[in-house]
Design a protein around this motif. Sequence first.
Motif, mmCIF file in Angstrom:
data_model
loop_
_atom_site.group_PDB
_atom_site.id
_atom_site.type_symbol
_atom_site.label_atom_id
_atom_site.label_comp_id
_atom_site.label_asym_id
_atom_site.label_seq_id
_atom_site.Cartn_x
_atom_site.Cartn_y
_atom_site.Cartn_z
ATOM 1 N N UNK A 171 0.828 -1.211 0.000
ATOM 2 C CA UNK A 171 0.000 0.000 0.000
ATOM 3 C C UNK A 171 0.858 1.254 0.000
ATOM 4 N N UNK A 172 0.278 2.386 -0.357
ATOM 5 C CA UNK A 172 1.032 3.641 -0.339
ATOM 6 C C UNK A 172 1.570 3.961 1.046
ATOM 7 N N UNK A 173 2.809 4.408 1.103
ATOM 8 C CA UNK A 173 3.445 4.765 2.361
ATOM 9 C C UNK A 173 2.711 5.939 2.998
ATOM 10 N N UNK A 174 2.379 5.796 4.269
ATOM 11 C CA UNK A 174 1.738 6.880 5.005
ATOM 12 C C UNK A 174 0.225 6.880 4.949
ATOM 13 N N UNK A 175 -0.347 6.054 4.076
ATOM 14 C CA UNK A 175 -1.807 5.975 3.981
ATOM 15 C C UNK A 175 -2.325 4.870 4.893
ATOM 16 N N UNK A 176 -3.603 4.935 5.212
ATOM 17 C CA UNK A 176 -4.243 3.832 5.930
ATOM 18 C C UNK A 176 -4.187 2.615 5.021
ATOM 19 N N UNK A 177 -3.497 1.541 5.434
ATOM 20 C CA UNK A 177 -3.334 0.421 4.514
ATOM 21 C C UNK A 177 -4.566 -0.455 4.359
ATOM 22 N N UNK A 178 -5.496 -0.387 5.312
ATOM 23 C CA UNK A 178 -6.599 -1.345 5.341
ATOM 24 C C UNK A 178 -7.436 -1.352 4.064
ATOM 25 N N UNK A 179 -7.841 -0.208 3.505
ATOM 26 C CA UNK A 179 -8.630 -0.264 2.271
ATOM 27 C C UNK A 179 -7.880 -0.922 1.116
ATOM 28 N N UNK A 209 -5.896 -8.995 9.616
ATOM 29 C CA UNK A 209 -7.319 -8.734 9.856
ATOM 30 C C UNK A 209 -8.089 -8.564 8.557
ATOM 31 N N UNK A 210 -7.396 -8.113 7.514
ATOM 32 C CA UNK A 210 -8.032 -7.909 6.209
ATOM 33 C C UNK A 210 -7.998 -9.154 5.323
ATOM 34 N N UNK A 211 -7.290 -10.211 5.757
ATOM 35 C CA UNK A 211 -7.300 -11.447 4.995
ATOM 36 C C UNK A 211 -5.973 -11.901 4.437
ATOM 37 N N UNK A 212 -4.871 -11.347 4.904
ATOM 38 C CA UNK A 212 -3.556 -11.801 4.447
ATOM 39 C C UNK A 212 -3.352 -13.276 4.758
ATOM 40 N N UNK A 213 -2.693 -13.981 3.853
ATOM 41 C CA UNK A 213 -2.257 -15.352 4.144
ATOM 42 C C UNK A 213 -0.745 -15.424 4.303
ATOM 43 N N UNK A 214 -0.036 -14.403 3.846
ATOM 44 C CA UNK A 214 1.409 -14.299 4.045
ATOM 45 C C UNK A 214 1.734 -12.857 4.425
ATOM 46 N N UNK A 215 2.664 -12.687 5.359
ATOM 47 C CA UNK A 215 3.149 -11.357 5.719
ATOM 48 C C UNK A 215 4.666 -11.336 5.589
ATOM 49 N N UNK A 216 5.193 -10.209 5.117
ATOM 50 C CA UNK A 216 6.621 -10.059 4.852
ATOM 51 C C UNK A 216 7.218 -9.135 5.913
ATOM 52 N N UNK A 217 7.957 -9.699 6.848
ATOM 53 C CA UNK A 217 8.416 -8.942 8.013
ATOM 54 C C UNK A 217 9.940 -8.941 8.050
ATOM 55 N N UNK A 218 10.527 -7.754 8.016
ATOM 56 C CA UNK A 218 11.971 -7.618 8.050
ATOM 57 C C UNK A 218 12.470 -6.926 9.298
ATOM 58 N N UNK A 219 12.257 -5.597 9.381
ATOM 59 C CA UNK A 219 12.844 -4.823 10.476
ATOM 60 C C UNK A 219 12.300 -5.235 11.841
ATOM 61 N N UNK A 220 11.057 -5.677 11.919
ATOM 62 C CA UNK A 220 10.516 -6.119 13.212
ATOM 63 C C UNK A 220 11.177 -7.405 13.697
ATOM 64 N N UNK A 221 11.828 -8.127 12.788
ATOM 65 C CA UNK A 221 12.566 -9.328 13.165
ATOM 66 C C UNK A 221 14.051 -9.069 13.333
#
Length: 234
Positions: A171-179, A209-221
């Motif tokens: 999603x666009x950086x800084x926008x609400x990603x949920x929509x 919460x919106x239905x992701x089946x995969x998440x890509x996590x870098x800096x939080x790890x």
Amino acid sequence: MTHDPTSPDVAATLAATLADVRSRIARAAGGRRVELIAVSKTKPAAMVEAMIAAGQLVFGENRVQEAALKFTPLRIAHPAIDLHLIGPLQTNKVRDAVLLFDQIETLDRPKLADALAAAAEREGDLPHLLVQVNIGDEPQKAGIARAEADGFIRAMRARFGAALQGLMAIPPLGADPAPYFRDLVAMADHHGLPIRSIGMSDDFETAIACGATQVRVGSALFGNRPDSATPLGS
């Protein structure tokens, strides 16, 4: 994290961080299976080894050459590694990508589809593929434009069959990603595609919460990195 990645303290910190992120994913998923892709781009092999020791086997890389240097030896020791390409793929790197990756998440143009089809015919194999959708129609980002996405997805399903597994978006950086996440999930539902690779370190719980089946996590790890301003897959 700036300490020696081979030190026991760093390994213990990575293991604890992994456990925390997995716990957050589980809470957000509410019993639904959501796969964690640990984004290891720019991180040394020793950090990946520490993650493997803690039980993480799915990793995401942005560049074919970096991934080959890092993961070719790692896969000898750990053949169960599941490696995803989450960065843009140049057509001259397609053969190497097909041989190296288990999933390519950035199929976004007919020329790349042609190169993937040729490589698959030559090698007799093809990774799982995701169509990357430019869900915010941002000119600086890769991905098929929203107006062209439905036709492109249909064409890729006809061409690659079951190898086409899902969609990816940022999603666009800084926008609400949920929509944007909901739009991507609705698009995947419309086409009967099971994988929805959305959500990064700052918003993966919203994505789930919106239905992701995969998440890509870098800096939080792995902690912040010098190129952390780059949004892809972080």
